[in-house]
Motif scaffolding. Structure first.
Motif, PDB file in Angstrom:
ATOM      1  N   GLU A  32       0.821  -1.210   0.000  1.00 53.61           N
ATOM      2  CA  GLU A  32       0.000   0.000   0.000  1.00 53.61           C
ATOM      3  C   GLU A  32       0.862   1.270   0.000  1.00 53.61           C
ATOM      4  OE1 GLU A  32      -4.051   1.669   2.160  1.00 53.61           O
ATOM      5  OE2 GLU A  32      -3.154  -0.225   2.790  1.00 53.61           O
ATOM      6  N   ALA A  33       1.968   1.261   0.733  1.00 52.55           N
ATOM      7  CA  ALA A  33       2.817   2.453   0.820  1.00 52.55           C
ATOM      8  C   ALA A  33       3.382   2.844  -0.540  1.00 52.55           C
ATOM      9  CB  ALA A  33       3.949   2.221   1.812  1.00 52.55           C
ATOM     10  N   GLU A  34       3.585   1.851  -1.408  1.00 50.77           N
ATOM     11  CA  GLU A  34       4.142   2.127  -2.730  1.00 50.77           C
ATOM     12  C   GLU A  34       3.202   2.981  -3.581  1.00 50.77           C
ATOM     13  OE1 GLU A  34       5.008  -1.599  -4.557  1.00 50.77           O
ATOM     14  OE2 GLU A  34       6.085  -2.378  -2.819  1.00 50.77           O
ATOM     15  N   LYS A  35       1.939   2.988  -3.266  1.00 44.51           N
ATOM     16  CA  LYS A  35       0.962   3.690  -4.095  1.00 44.51           C
ATOM     17  C   LYS A  35       0.899   5.188  -3.798  1.00 44.51           C
ATOM     18  CE  LYS A  35      -1.756  -0.475  -4.874  1.00 44.51           C
ATOM     19  NZ  LYS A  35      -3.076  -1.147  -4.863  1.00 44.51           N
ATOM     20  N   GLN A  36       1.537   5.633  -2.719  1.00 44.19           N
ATOM     21  CA  GLN A  36       1.656   7.062  -2.402  1.00 44.19           C
ATOM     22  C   GLN A  36       0.297   7.772  -2.462  1.00 44.19           C
ATOM     23  OE1 GLN A  36       4.686   8.367  -5.198  1.00 44.19           O
ATOM     24  NE2 GLN A  36       6.312   7.846  -3.764  1.00 44.19           N
ATOM     25  N   VAL A  37      -0.654   7.202  -1.747  1.00 43.48           N
ATOM     26  CA  VAL A  37      -2.028   7.694  -1.794  1.00 43.48           C
ATOM     27  C   VAL A  37      -2.133   9.165  -1.393  1.00 43.48           C
ATOM     28  CG1 VAL A  37      -4.329   7.450  -0.776  1.00 43.48           C
ATOM     29  CG2 VAL A  37      -3.038   5.412  -1.460  1.00 43.48           C
ATOM     30  N   ASP A  38      -1.519   9.529  -0.284  1.00 38.43           N
ATOM     31  CA  ASP A  38      -1.667  10.895   0.214  1.00 38.43           C
ATOM     32  C   ASP A  38      -1.057  11.921  -0.736  1.00 38.43           C
ATOM     33  OD1 ASP A  38      -3.101  10.199   2.487  1.00 38.43           O
ATOM     34  OD2 ASP A  38      -1.301   9.879   3.683  1.00 38.43           O
ATOM     35  N   ALA A  39       0.047  11.563  -1.369  1.00 38.00           N
ATOM     36  CA  ALA A  39       0.650  12.481  -2.341  1.00 38.00           C
ATOM     37  C   ALA A  39      -0.274  12.685  -3.530  1.00 38.00           C
ATOM     38  CB  ALA A  39       2.002  11.935  -2.807  1.00 38.00           C
ATOM     39  N   HIS A  40      -0.937  11.619  -3.959  1.00 38.88           N
ATOM     40  CA  HIS A  40      -1.870  11.732  -5.079  1.00 38.88           C
ATOM     41  C   HIS A  40      -3.105  12.545  -4.686  1.00 38.88           C
ATOM     42  CE1 HIS A  40      -0.060   7.845  -6.994  1.00 38.88           C
ATOM     43  NE2 HIS A  40       0.666   8.917  -7.220  1.00 38.88           N
ATOM     44  N   ILE A  41      -3.573  12.353  -3.462  1.00 38.18           N
ATOM     45  CA  ILE A  41      -4.711  13.150  -2.991  1.00 38.18           C
ATOM     46  C   ILE A  41      -4.333  14.624  -2.955  1.00 38.18           C
ATOM     47  CG2 ILE A  41      -6.227  13.646  -1.037  1.00 38.18           C
ATOM     48  CD1 ILE A  41      -6.186  10.670  -0.359  1.00 38.18           C
ATOM     49  N   ASP A  42      -3.133  14.932  -2.494  1.00 30.05           N
ATOM     50  CA  ASP A  42      -2.683  16.325  -2.454  1.00 30.05           C
ATOM     51  C   ASP A  42      -2.699  16.949  -3.850  1.00 30.05           C
ATOM     52  OD1 ASP A  42      -2.300  16.271   0.265  1.00 30.05           O
ATOM     53  OD2 ASP A  42      -0.137  15.912   0.155  1.00 30.05           O
ATOM     54  N   ALA A  43      -2.238  16.187  -4.846  1.00 31.09           N
ATOM     55  CA  ALA A  43      -2.209  16.703  -6.219  1.00 31.09           C
ATOM     56  C   ALA A  43      -3.621  16.955  -6.735  1.00 31.09           C
ATOM     57  CB  ALA A  43      -1.478  15.721  -7.128  1.00 31.09           C
ATOM     58  N   ILE A  44      -4.540  16.037  -6.443  1.00 30.66           N
ATOM     59  CA  ILE A  44      -5.929  16.202  -6.872  1.00 30.66           C
ATOM     60  C   ILE A  44      -6.573  17.378  -6.153  1.00 30.66           C
ATOM     61  CG2 ILE A  44      -8.226  15.135  -6.739  1.00 30.66           C
ATOM     62  CD1 ILE A  44      -6.872  12.455  -7.410  1.00 30.66           C
ATOM     63  N   ARG A  45      -6.298  17.520  -4.858  1.00 33.45           N
ATOM     64  CA  ARG A  45      -6.850  18.646  -4.102  1.00 33.45           C
ATOM     65  C   ARG A  45      -6.373  19.972  -4.681  1.00 33.45           C
ATOM     66  NH1 ARG A  45      -5.914  17.076   1.053  1.00 33.45           N
ATOM     67  NH2 ARG A  45      -3.797  17.885   0.990  1.00 33.45           N
ATOM     68  N   SER A  46      -5.106  20.024  -5.080  1.00 29.44           N
ATOM     69  CA  SER A  46      -4.576  21.251  -5.693  1.00 29.44           C
ATOM     70  C   SER A  46      -5.265  21.544  -7.020  1.00 29.44           C
ATOM     71  CB  SER A  46      -3.064  21.122  -5.894  1.00 29.44           C
ATOM     72  OG  SER A  46      -2.389  21.035  -4.659  1.00 29.44           O
ATOM     73  N   ASP A  47      -5.494  20.483  -7.812  1.00 27.08           N
ATOM     74  CA  ASP A  47      -6.204  20.653  -9.085  1.00 27.08           C
ATOM     75  C   ASP A  47      -7.585  21.246  -8.857  1.00 27.08           C
ATOM     76  OD1 ASP A  47      -4.118  19.626 -10.558  1.00 27.08           O
ATOM     77  OD2 ASP A  47      -5.024  17.647 -10.858  1.00 27.08           O
ATOM     78  N   ILE A  48      -8.291  20.694  -7.877  1.00 24.25           N
ATOM     79  CA  ILE A  48      -9.663  21.136  -7.617  1.00 24.25           C
ATOM     80  C   ILE A  48      -9.679  22.565  -7.090  1.00 24.25           C
ATOM     81  CG2 ILE A  48     -11.700  20.714  -6.169  1.00 24.25           C
ATOM     82  CD1 ILE A  48     -10.971  17.687  -6.370  1.00 24.25           C
ATOM     83  N   ALA A  49      -8.749  22.884  -6.206  1.00 25.46           N
ATOM     84  CA  ALA A  49      -8.673  24.245  -5.667  1.00 25.46           C
ATOM     85  C   ALA A  49      -8.430  25.267  -6.778  1.00 25.46           C
ATOM     86  CB  ALA A  49      -7.572  24.329  -4.621  1.00 25.46           C
ATOM     87  N   ALA A  50      -7.651  24.850  -7.785  1.00 23.71           N
ATOM     88  CA  ALA A  50      -7.352  25.731  -8.918  1.00 23.71           C
ATOM     89  C   ALA A  50      -8.403  25.643 -10.009  1.00 23.71           C
ATOM     90  CB  ALA A  50      -5.979  25.378  -9.493  1.00 23.71           C
ATOM     91  N   LYS A  51      -9.413  24.809  -9.791  1.00 19.46           N
ATOM     92  CA  LYS A  51     -10.469  24.573 -10.778  1.00 19.46           C
ATOM     93  C   LYS A  51      -9.888  24.163 -12.139  1.00 19.46           C
ATOM     94  CE  LYS A  51     -13.962  27.519  -8.626  1.00 19.46           C
ATOM     95  NZ  LYS A  51     -14.925  28.625  -8.815  1.00 19.46           N
ATOM     96  N   ARG A  52      -8.965  23.242 -12.059  1.00 20.48           N
ATOM     97  CA  ARG A  52      -8.356  22.736 -13.292  1.00 20.48           C
ATOM     98  C   ARG A  52      -9.392  21.978 -14.116  1.00 20.48           C
ATOM     99  NH1 ARG A  52      -3.540  18.173 -13.809  1.00 20.48           N
ATOM    100  NH2 ARG A  52      -3.285  18.342 -16.080  1.00 20.48           N
TER     101      ARG A  52
END
Length: 257
Positions: free
Chosen positions: A123-143
């Protein structure tokens, strides 16, 4: 505002990182008037056989969303098969569209394919939290973006479709049996998002005409008394719930009685 559908807590965990106003799709489905208005509205749900779940499609189809920005995030465990582009095409077929559709890889909880203990080890290899952070940034910027599927994911999906056409559905009903280890606690009845399980003589009975095949019941059974009838699991002694999500949260999200 974000709506979510969860069976093992993965999609709820993602939803928690994206918005403070979170609404459970199974609970919202009980409302007659489903008109929602917010600056941003999102949907977070798992991947079911390379599509968003029928329950989620029903919710989206029969609800009205008034938002400046509408997004979907689909959780998956191994392959997403290009679900983002198919989801956008489906939305357009019903007269709707998303500004943003993306996927996030998480623990694969497909019991009939994977050993849950083995999946925990990677599970750690999937870097879930880092991916969530990237998606959250996209949404905040209304990408504005719909994830494009690489060739290997398209091939995997097409091979899956061909296999299903050849062999038939992955699952057949009745799906479950109950062993003598059942303690009659009723947990399965409370995590079912469709309210299709009830107890008779302190043992669960399913109404498969309503079953969403989400496997929340088999995953949540504390005695591991629920087992598949016709499918052999890699590890029937291992079950999964997102480690950041409590059982009571899944019950609150899904309970129908």
């Amino acid at each position: 505002m974000v709506f979510y559908f969860t069976a093992t807590g993965n999609s709820l965990y993602v939803a928690k990182q994206l918005d403070e106003e979170r609404l459970s799709i199974p609970q919202e489905m009980n409302k007659e008037n489903r008109h929602y208005k917010a600056e941003r509205i999102g949907i977070v749900c798992p991947l079911f056989e390379f599509e968003i779940p029928p329950l989620v499609k029903d919710f989206i189809r029969d609800s009205e969303f008034e938002a400046g920005y509408f997004y979907l995030v689909v959780t998956y465990g191994m392959h997403h098969g290009g679900v983002a582009e198919r989801t956008q095409a489906w939305l357009q077929s019903i007269g709707k569209a998303a500004d943003y559709v993306n996927t996030i890889i998480m623990h694969d909880n497909a019991l009939i394919v994977f050993d849950m203990d083995q999946q925990r080890s990677i599970e750690a290899e999937k870097q879930v939290d880092a991916h969530i952070d990237a998606i959250r940034s996209d949404i905040a910027a209304k990408r504005v973006m719909v994830q494009q599927a690489p060739a290997d994911e398209i091939d995997f999906y097409q091979n899956f479709v061909a296999w299903i056409k050849k062999t038939g559905p992955m699952y057949a009903f009745p799906l479950y049996t109950v062993s003598e280890s059942c303690v009659g606690c009723g947990t399965c009845t409370r995590v079912c998002p469709r309210g299709c399980i009830h107890l008779e003589n302190k043992r669960p009975v399913w109404d498969y005409s309503r079953c969403a095949n989400c496997m929340a019941c088999i995953q949540a059974c504390p005695a591991k008394a629920i087992q598949f009838i016709t499918v052999k699991e890699p590890n029937p002694d291992a079950r999964y719930r997102n480690p950041h999500i409590a059982l009571k949260e899944i019950i609150q999200a899904n309970r129908q009685d």
